[in-house]
Design an enzyme around this catalytic site. Structure first.
Site, PDB file in Angstrom:
ATOM      1  N   CYS A 143       0.854  -1.188   0.000  1.00  0.00           N
ATOM      2  CA  CYS A 143       0.000   0.000   0.000  1.00  0.00           C
ATOM      3  C   CYS A 143       0.888   1.236   0.000  1.00  0.00           C
ATOM      4  CB  CYS A 143      -0.880  -0.020   1.250  1.00  0.00           C
ATOM      5  SG  CYS A 143      -1.974   1.402   1.399  1.00  0.00           S
TER       6      CYS A 143
ATOM      7  N   HIS B 235      -8.820  -3.996  -2.135  1.00  0.00           N
ATOM      8  CA  HIS B 235      -7.898  -3.241  -1.287  1.00  0.00           C
ATOM      9  C   HIS B 235      -8.344  -1.769  -1.204  1.00  0.00           C
ATOM     10  CE1 HIS B 235      -3.691  -2.178   0.174  1.00  0.00           C
ATOM     11  NE2 HIS B 235      -4.171  -1.001  -0.201  1.00  0.00           N
ATOM     12  N   GLU B 236      -8.678  -1.194  -2.362  1.00  0.00           N
ATOM     13  CA  GLU B 236      -9.072   0.227  -2.393  1.00  0.00           C
ATOM     14  C   GLU B 236     -10.438   0.445  -1.737  1.00  0.00           C
ATOM     15  OE1 GLU B 236      -6.709   2.091  -2.977  1.00  0.00           O
ATOM     16  OE2 GLU B 236      -5.437   0.643  -3.994  1.00  0.00           O
TER      17      GLU B 236
ATOM     18  N   HIS C 246     -10.161   1.014   1.886  1.00  0.00           N
ATOM     19  CA  HIS C 246      -9.782   2.387   2.262  1.00  0.00           C
ATOM     20  C   HIS C 246     -11.022   3.270   2.429  1.00  0.00           C
ATOM     21  CE1 HIS C 246      -5.424   2.401   2.194  1.00  0.00           C
ATOM     22  NE2 HIS C 246      -5.364   1.861   0.990  1.00  0.00           N
TER      23      HIS C 246
HETATM   24 CO    CO Z   1      -3.711   1.030   0.101  1.00  0.00          CO
END
Ligand code: CO
Length: 198
Positions: free
Chosen positions: A106, A152-153, A156
């Site tokens: 990341c 993954h995004e 966030h």
């Molecule tokens: Co990230």
């Protein structure tokens, strides 16, 4: 003074990457409701930030903007020259099935890599930068690396980071690097930030 277009969205002119333990990485995000030039310009600035760091994905909280959007720039096939830039706004997952394990990193956790268990197959429903709803089916085991990137995004956007998925033993293995980032942040800001409990 009032703005001539009261409903225009407002984004930073010079978005900058934030690193762990910056609290923006933990803030919940608001849906995007205005699809205007300001939004599209912000997305272009996010691409510039991501490209400077050679990333494949970047979420708005990583530039301290608490909005439900992220960008990706992925190779269509492994080893392919050409990549495809995409903007994903107000995304959600449907038809989730199976799991897949992949080593992730990341931009907000420089130097830290770890294997994370994710969904294998799902649909992602999202809007593009013009507000048009789109749907993409992704299958990680069939070679869709993009399927890992978007999960993954998406994390966030919920104030989650990939470290949250690690086992205590995996966290132990990256403890020193997390501590180094915590020290750097404290030195720069004078505050501890949103430190991961472990
Ligand atoms: Co990230």
């Amino acid at each position: 003074m009032t703005s001539p277009v009261a409903s225009a969205s407002s984004y930073p002119v010079a978005p900058a990457l934030v690193e762990y333990p910056h609290p923006a990485l933990r803030r919940p995000t608001e849906p995007v409701t205005v699809f205007d030039d300001a939004l599209r310009e912000f997305c272009q600035r996010m691409f510039a930030v991501m490209e400077a760091e050679a990333g494949v994905g970047l979420a708005a909280p990583q530039v301290a903007v608490s909005k439900r959007l992220f960008i990706t720039d992925h190779k269509k096939r492994k080893g392919a020259e050409e990549s495809e830039r995409r903007v994903w706004i107000n995304p959600r997952l449907e038809n989730q099935q199976g799991t897949s394990v992949y080593e992730e990193g990341c931009l907000s956790f420089p130097g830290i890599y770890a294997k994370v268990t994710r969904l294998n197959t799902f649909d992602i429903v999202y809007q593009d930068e013009y507000g048009v709803e789109r749907r993409q089916s992704l299958d990680v085991s069939a070679g869709d690396f993009l399927g890992i990137v978007v999960q993954h995004e998406l994390d966030h956007l919920e104030g989650r980071v990939f470290i949250d998925h690690l086992t205590p033993l995996q966290v132990e293995m990256v403890r020193k690097k997390l501590q180094d980032l915590e020290k750097t942040y404290k030195k720069a800001t004078g505050s501890a930030g949103a430190v991961i409990r472990r």
